[in-house]
Scaffold this motif. Sequence first.
Motif, PDB file in Angstrom:
ATOM      1  N   ASP A  49     -11.602   1.215  -9.578  1.00 51.99           N
ATOM      2  CA  ASP A  49     -10.219   1.835  -9.190  1.00 51.99           C
ATOM      3  C   ASP A  49     -10.725   3.159  -8.177  1.00 51.99           C
ATOM      4  O   ASP A  49     -11.975   3.318  -8.007  1.00 51.99           O
ATOM      5  CB  ASP A  49      -9.481   2.731 -10.205  1.00 51.99           C
ATOM      6  CG  ASP A  49     -10.281   3.592 -11.103  1.00 51.99           C
ATOM      7  OD1 ASP A  49     -10.936   4.304 -10.506  1.00 51.99           O
ATOM      8  OD2 ASP A  49     -10.120   3.913 -12.307  1.00 51.99           O
ATOM      9  N   SER A  50      -9.835   3.615  -7.440  1.00 53.64           N
ATOM     10  CA  SER A  50      -9.923   4.525  -6.387  1.00 53.64           C
ATOM     11  C   SER A  50     -10.705   5.746  -6.727  1.00 53.64           C
ATOM     12  O   SER A  50     -11.511   6.380  -6.208  1.00 53.64           O
ATOM     13  CB  SER A  50      -8.583   4.757  -5.905  1.00 53.64           C
ATOM     14  OG  SER A  50      -7.865   5.765  -6.800  1.00 53.64           O
ATOM     15  N   SER A 110     -13.699  -2.282  -3.081  1.00 56.34           N
ATOM     16  CA  SER A 110     -13.351  -2.746  -4.365  1.00 56.34           C
ATOM     17  C   SER A 110     -12.024  -2.340  -5.090  1.00 56.34           C
ATOM     18  O   SER A 110     -11.227  -1.675  -4.447  1.00 56.34           O
ATOM     19  CB  SER A 110     -14.566  -2.054  -5.485  1.00 56.34           C
ATOM     20  OG  SER A 110     -14.362  -2.603  -6.737  1.00 56.34           O
ATOM     21  N   SER A 111     -11.497  -3.294  -5.938  1.00 56.18           N
ATOM     22  CA  SER A 111     -10.353  -3.026  -6.606  1.00 56.18           C
ATOM     23  C   SER A 111     -10.316  -3.473  -8.038  1.00 56.18           C
ATOM     24  O   SER A 111     -11.175  -4.459  -8.348  1.00 56.18           O
ATOM     25  CB  SER A 111      -9.086  -3.388  -5.852  1.00 56.18           C
ATOM     26  OG  SER A 111      -9.056  -4.757  -5.593  1.00 56.18           O
ATOM     27  N   THR A 115       0.798  -1.358  -0.084  1.00 61.79           N
ATOM     28  CA  THR A 115      -0.148  -0.081  -0.052  1.00 61.79           C
ATOM     29  C   THR A 115       0.731   1.187   0.023  1.00 61.79           C
ATOM     30  O   THR A 115       1.976   1.238   0.358  1.00 61.79           O
ATOM     31  CB  THR A 115      -0.764   0.152   1.302  1.00 61.79           C
ATOM     32  OG1 THR A 115      -0.044  -0.126   2.427  1.00 61.79           O
ATOM     33  CG2 THR A 115      -1.810  -1.333   0.984  1.00 61.79           C
TER      34      THR A 115
END
Length: 661
Positions: free
Chosen positions: A455-456, A498-499, A237
């Motif tokens: 995605d973020s 989610s990713s 991360t």
Amino acid sequence: MSATQQILPILVVDDSPVARKLVECALPPDRYSILLATTGQEALQLFAKHRPGLVITDWLMPDLSGIELCQRIRADFPGCFAYIVMLTGVSDQTKIVSGLQAGADDYVTKPFHPDELLARVEVGRRILGLHQDVEAKNRLLQELALTDELQREELFRLISENAGDLIAVVDVHGNRIYNSPSYKRILGYSPEELRRTPGIEQVHPDDRHIVEEAAREARDRGVGRSIQYRMRHKDGTWRILESSANVVHGPQGRVEKLVIVNRDVTARKQLEEQFRQAQKMDAIGRLSGGVAHDFNNLLGVIIGYAEFLQERLESQDSLRESVDEILKAGKRAASLTRQLLAFSRLQVLDPKVIDLNNAVVDMEKLLGRLIGEDIELQTSLARDLGHVKADQGQFEQVIMNLAVNARDAMPQGGKLIVSTENFVMDEAFVRRYAYPVEPGPYVLLTVTDTGIGMDSETKARAFEPFFTTKDKGKGTGLGLATVYGVVKQSGGYIDIESSPGAGTTFKIYLPRVNEEISPQKRSSGEASGAVAGKETILLVEDEESLRRLTRTSLELSGYKVLEAKDGIDALEASNRHDGPIDLLLTDIVMPGMGGRALAQELIVRHPEIRIVYMSGYTGQAVDSHGPILPGSDFLSKPFTCEILARKIREALDRPVAMESI
């Protein structure tokens, strides 16, 4: 004592005594001592004398403008850190940007809520505390340079090994010489692991030029500066570090080493981002609700007159198809405004005590048809699930919207899992949120898919109305916005996990209640009997075209209609009418006297009168004009002629209940 604990002086600059008083009321006296200035020149004198770390200044003032004051503070006191918040009554983004470029750190638009101003000041307070901590460390490092070598090494070892921040020493080429033990605790790397890698390796590729440029400036000028960059944790991360560098000179006066102090500000940056996101969502919600209200009045007219035409045209008439399409489009637009109101948390819900398991079971067949045969539907429902208070119809819509979202994320098929469980939010759990969250017992509804994930950036915007990643024409961008609004209006919370490539999980937390399940009310579609009548109805609506349409519809159903444009006009119409008034059909939000106040007046004169409220504003806006109590009747605009007639007949046929007015 740190800046986050002591009472801090704050300079407030505004020529308006009312505005100064509002700012004073927003700042708690146990945390701030206020220095008041009415002009820019007076503010500069107070700043020179007290050097406050926090400043709130108005945009427009008699002598210096807020922009000029910011520029003077930055130019006249270069070594004095101050966090400046500008108050502005303009919404022109160009002017706001010019203020930030002049030296302001943040801005608040008038009129402001006291909590909003305090939140902005609290952010500045934390940044001021961080700046003071860094300055203290820099002073210590400068003092170290004055001691002899042995004392310097011993003191440095004691400071670095006990520091909460990351302390590193590198040579002029960026090679590591020393890393404090806190690197292990904060980033997961042991000193041995760090020594085996170049100093730049763990820095995010997009941020390496910032680090290299700051190091080069320190070597060339002999002075370091503060920067922010991302560094990779051992678990993969990214953490955001705020860094300041000090140079160490050799015997020849040349820079030989850099001493770098890094602070992990990831949590603070996330808090600031969540705060900005919450502000953005609230602003979008207010705008959406206002647009939906105005649009609902227009749609009411379009749908109503289209129905009149449809009833009068034979099915084989050449114009019938056109009228049918107008009516279909109008109803679809009405559905979109309902979704906007759901996101805005401005809809009227009918909350009852329900078992979410029943809602999921009732929808299983529908969900199966909705997602298609190539997606496997699984349910995992807790047997001892607690009860929640919510609008079951709205929550069925929530589950459907999440299922549709999941289906679109699995174009090649996959798995959709819907589960329920009891959950307790303790104090440790709620600390993960940047906004207030009530600890206690909840029911957790989880919807998980095995799709493409987000995605973020997509996650950050997922609940915004009209934001969609689908192709043009394949989505309105209101599905998840509706979910967000229903959950928040029901007193719950929603999270996304989610990713990319790893699917998506939505977690909805609803407060658990210790009440029995409410009996189900018969839907209006199950009602039977005639909907016409001969009673007298007082119709109050400030939108003329909608009032005219509603009157026509009621008169076609046989009712006698008294018409009024607002509350005062309605009271006069009531006084002029000799006979009884059986029902009041009134808009809630009107200029002058609103519908709630009108109803309270009329119930005294006509104790047997029934009340039906109607509004394009709903929820919070309705509550601000008087709550809709149990037993009251409410019509959400736009409504069809059939729904109007049925609601009027139901109200007239029900025994009067004065406590419900």
